[in-house]
Design a protein around this motif. Structure first.
Motif, PDB file in Angstrom:
ATOM      1  N   LYS A 147      21.376   8.407   6.874  1.00 33.58           N
ATOM      2  CA  LYS A 147      21.169   6.959   6.877  1.00 33.58           C
ATOM      3  C   LYS A 147      20.083   6.641   7.890  1.00 33.58           C
ATOM      4  O   LYS A 147      20.027   7.227   8.975  1.00 33.58           O
ATOM      5  CB  LYS A 147      22.461   6.228   7.255  1.00 33.58           C
ATOM      6  CG  LYS A 147      22.359   4.706   7.269  1.00 33.58           C
ATOM      7  CD  LYS A 147      23.721   4.101   7.573  1.00 33.58           C
ATOM      8  CE  LYS A 147      23.618   2.589   7.717  1.00 33.58           C
ATOM      9  NZ  LYS A 147      23.181   1.928   6.480  1.00 33.58           N
ATOM     10  N   VAL A 148      19.207   5.772   7.541  1.00 30.62           N
ATOM     11  CA  VAL A 148      18.107   5.402   8.431  1.00 30.62           C
ATOM     12  C   VAL A 148      18.678   5.008   9.790  1.00 30.62           C
ATOM     13  O   VAL A 148      19.662   4.251   9.879  1.00 30.62           O
ATOM     14  CB  VAL A 148      17.268   4.256   7.823  1.00 30.62           C
ATOM     15  CG1 VAL A 148      16.240   3.742   8.838  1.00 30.62           C
ATOM     16  CG2 VAL A 148      16.579   4.731   6.559  1.00 30.62           C
ATOM     17  N   GLY A 149      18.061   5.552  10.830  1.00 26.54           N
ATOM     18  CA  GLY A 149      18.499   5.267  12.195  1.00 26.54           C
ATOM     19  C   GLY A 149      19.501   6.272  12.740  1.00 26.54           C
ATOM     20  O   GLY A 149      19.758   6.297  13.950  1.00 26.54           O
ATOM     21  N   LYS A 150      20.036   7.092  11.860  1.00 30.10           N
ATOM     22  CA  LYS A 150      20.987   8.102  12.306  1.00 30.10           C
ATOM     23  C   LYS A 150      20.238   9.411  12.639  1.00 30.10           C
ATOM     24  O   LYS A 150      19.110   9.630  12.201  1.00 30.10           O
ATOM     25  CB  LYS A 150      22.032   8.376  11.227  1.00 30.10           C
ATOM     26  CG  LYS A 150      22.897   7.162  10.901  1.00 30.10           C
ATOM     27  CD  LYS A 150      23.713   6.732  12.130  1.00 30.10           C
ATOM     28  CE  LYS A 150      24.652   5.568  11.775  1.00 30.10           C
ATOM     29  NZ  LYS A 150      25.466   5.160  12.944  1.00 30.10           N
ATOM     30  N   LYS A 151      20.890  10.250  13.406  1.00 27.10           N
ATOM     31  CA  LYS A 151      20.275  11.505  13.837  1.00 27.10           C
ATOM     32  C   LYS A 151      20.921  12.680  13.102  1.00 27.10           C
ATOM     33  O   LYS A 151      22.148  12.795  13.054  1.00 27.10           O
ATOM     34  CB  LYS A 151      20.421  11.680  15.339  1.00 27.10           C
ATOM     35  CG  LYS A 151      19.719  12.912  15.893  1.00 27.10           C
ATOM     36  CD  LYS A 151      19.862  12.996  17.399  1.00 27.10           C
ATOM     37  CE  LYS A 151      19.005  11.934  18.087  1.00 27.10           C
ATOM     38  NZ  LYS A 151      18.990  12.134  19.563  1.00 27.10           N
ATOM     39  N   LEU A 152      20.053  13.512  12.567  1.00 31.24           N
ATOM     40  CA  LEU A 152      20.511  14.744  11.936  1.00 31.24           C
ATOM     41  C   LEU A 152      20.342  15.917  12.919  1.00 31.24           C
ATOM     42  O   LEU A 152      19.423  15.910  13.742  1.00 31.24           O
ATOM     43  CB  LEU A 152      19.708  15.039  10.674  1.00 31.24           C
ATOM     44  CG  LEU A 152      19.751  13.990   9.568  1.00 31.24           C
ATOM     45  CD1 LEU A 152      18.863  14.427   8.411  1.00 31.24           C
ATOM     46  CD2 LEU A 152      21.180  13.754   9.098  1.00 31.24           C
TER      47      LEU A 152
END
Length: 529
Positions: A449-454
């Motif tokens: 999701k945009v803004g989340k960190k992988l």
């Protein structure tokens, strides 16, 4: 080669030399110390020689051929077979011994000899245990016992009071009682003794050095050589030791007051001869001619050629000491023709990486030179379970992908006149490195999701990579047509608006000294806004 011309022609009177020697400490099980018996000394020695008392005649370095002359084994094997063929007869020197016994008066020696067989021993010589002042190689009695034990084990042969083993060593190999001296070049021509083997059986044996190069082991004035000079020289000492082993196997059988055995009292006394010169003989055994020293008879108080010459006893020169005799006997001939011995193992040089070249040295060898033969082997990662690599028989070897993760080693064999040596093996080294290989793929975790960190793992790899490089990839909605995301080269990545509707992957490149390999993770779910 014949050593007749080099020998002294003086008649020899023999005496027992009783020295304590240590039996084999190799395969033998706690052998007892036993005396060396029936010593045949060299010319001019008519009495026992005490340790350190011998003035040795040092000669130039002796021959190193490590062989016998062409007919040596044939003549000796034929002799043992002939003695066995005529067993029970009264017309040769072995029949003289039938007057002796143990369990006084009850159990006499029988002339019942059989030939158990011959064995050619190609074991390399051990490191020198002595210095006889003449030969390149010198072995102690302890080393000889050890080799006899090795041969017994290899052949399944057993000791016992009805077996005797004759060890023939070749030209160029001398022997001494121990490291202190008293050797085949200056003290003895042969002797017999015993030790306890690994099966707790007594092993009766005789040391029979090759006597061709040494002076003092014949009586050239009267002795004949009807078959072969050097073989007949040894056959005569074999007869001496054989008869003494029968009448006094353990040093407590039939012995004269001065310590002599039956053979000692008649050494180099051949009696009446048939023929003259080199062809003279005094024994016809199985229709073959031999010239053997006579054996002592208490019943005749004399040295006799056979039992038919005996008459009423008028003396007891040989006295019974209470020990056993050999009632019957089986003889075995051991011919030690050693191959080369490795003294320093081969060394492998080169980088142990696939596609690189390894090179082996030959190492160092005693008793053998070129040609050398080579065989490369592939082993497990721990250096065990080694097998030959087909076709890898040169001094160099180019590593292949099949070698990755394995230990490679070289084996080298040297050749001498007796054949090819056992292999000498290079020391174990680190396993061969190949390009890293993936065993578990990289994996991405986190919410797409945009803004989340992988975040991602780099997976698992073989061949111990020394470095890893990460690159995040933006793919289409199906996970294909991926391209690198600029500056996204860390193990984590924060999703942006540009990633919306796309799937992401991570490419991990693992590197070691052999090269690099890249692996790509499975795709994420489509990134949501």
């Amino acid at each position: 080669m014949s050593g007749i011309a080099a020998r002294f022609t003086k008649f020899l009177a023999l005496a027992v030399l009783a020295l304590a020697v240590t039996a084999s400490s190799g395969a033998a099980a706690s052998p007892a110390r036993t005396p060396v018996l029936g010593v045949v000394p060299h010319s001019g020695q008519s009495a026992p020689v005490a340790p350190h008392a011998l003035s040795r005649a040092i000669r130039a370095a002796g021959p190193t051929t490590l062989t016998f002359d062409a007919s040596y084994q044939t003549v000796i094997n034929g002799y043992f077979a002939d003695v066995a063929h005529d067993r029970g007869g009264t017309n040769n020197v072995y029949s003289v011994a039938t007057q002796y016994y143990d369990n006084p008066g009850a159990v006499h020696i029988q002339y019942q000899s059989t030939f158990g067989g011959a064995y050619v021993d190609h074991d390399p010589l051990p490191a020198n245990g002595c210095n006889d002042g003449f030969d390149t190689y010198c072995l102690t009695d302890q080393q000889l016992q050890h080799e006899i034990q090795t041969v017994l084990t290899a052949n399944g042969w057993h000791g016992g009071l009805d077996h005797i083993f004759f060890l023939m060593t070749p030209n160029g190999v001398g022997s001494c009682f121990d490291s202190l001296g008293q050797c085949s070049t200056d003290t003895f021509c042969a002797y017999h003794s015993d030790f306890t083997d690994s099966s707790s059986e007594v092993v009766i044996y005789a040391n029979e050095p090759y006597e061709g190069p040494y002076p003092g082991c014949t009586n050239d004035l009267t002795q004949g050589f009807p078959n072969d000079p050097d073989a007949d020289t040894t056959v005569n000492t074999i007869s001496h030791e054989h008869n003494e082993s029968i009448t006094d196997p353990l040093g407590n059988g039939w012995i004269a007051a001065n310590g002599s055995e039956n053979g000692d009292l008649c050494a180099y006394d051949f009696g009446a001869q048939s023929g003259t010169g080199v062809g003279a003989y005094n024994q016809v055994i199985n229709s073959n001619h031999y010239d053997l020293q006579q054996e002592y008879s208490n019943e005749g108080s004399a040295c006799l050629q056979n039992a038919t010459q005996e008459h009423s006893p008028n003396g007891t020169t040989l006295a019974y000491q209470g020990g056993p005799v050999m009632h019957t006997n089986t003889t075995y001939a051991i011919y030690w023709l050693p191959t080369a011995r490795n003294t320093s193992p081969p060394v492998v040089t080169g980088t142990r990486i696939v596609n690189q070249i390894l090179t082996t040295s030959v190492g160092a060898w005693a008793g053998g030179t070129a040609p050398f033969s080579y065989q490369w082997q592939r082993c497990s990662s721990t250096g065990t379970g080694c097998t030959d690599i087909p076709g890898a028989t040169a001094t160099t070897y180019t590593l292949t992908t099949a070698d990755g993760g394995h230990v490679l080693r070289s084996t080298v064999r040297a050749t001498n006149v007796n054949g090819i040596s056992p292999p000498a093996t290079s020391a174990s080294a680190a396993a061969v490195i190949d390009v890293p290989a993936l065993t578990k793929a990289p994996h991405i975790s986190g919410r797409a999701k945009v803004g989340k960190k992988l975040s991602a793992s780099r997976g698992s790899w073989t061949y111990r990579p020394t470095g890893y490089a990460s690159q995040w990839l933006r793919c289409n909605s199906q996970g294909g047509s991926c391209s690198s995301i600029g500056r996204a080269t860390h193990s984590t990545y924060e999703l942006t608006r540009r990633d919306a509707g796309h799937r992401l992957r991570l490419r991990i490149t693992a590197t070691n000294a052999a090269g690099s390999l890249a692996a790509i993770s499975p795709a994420t779910a489509r990134v949501k806004r």
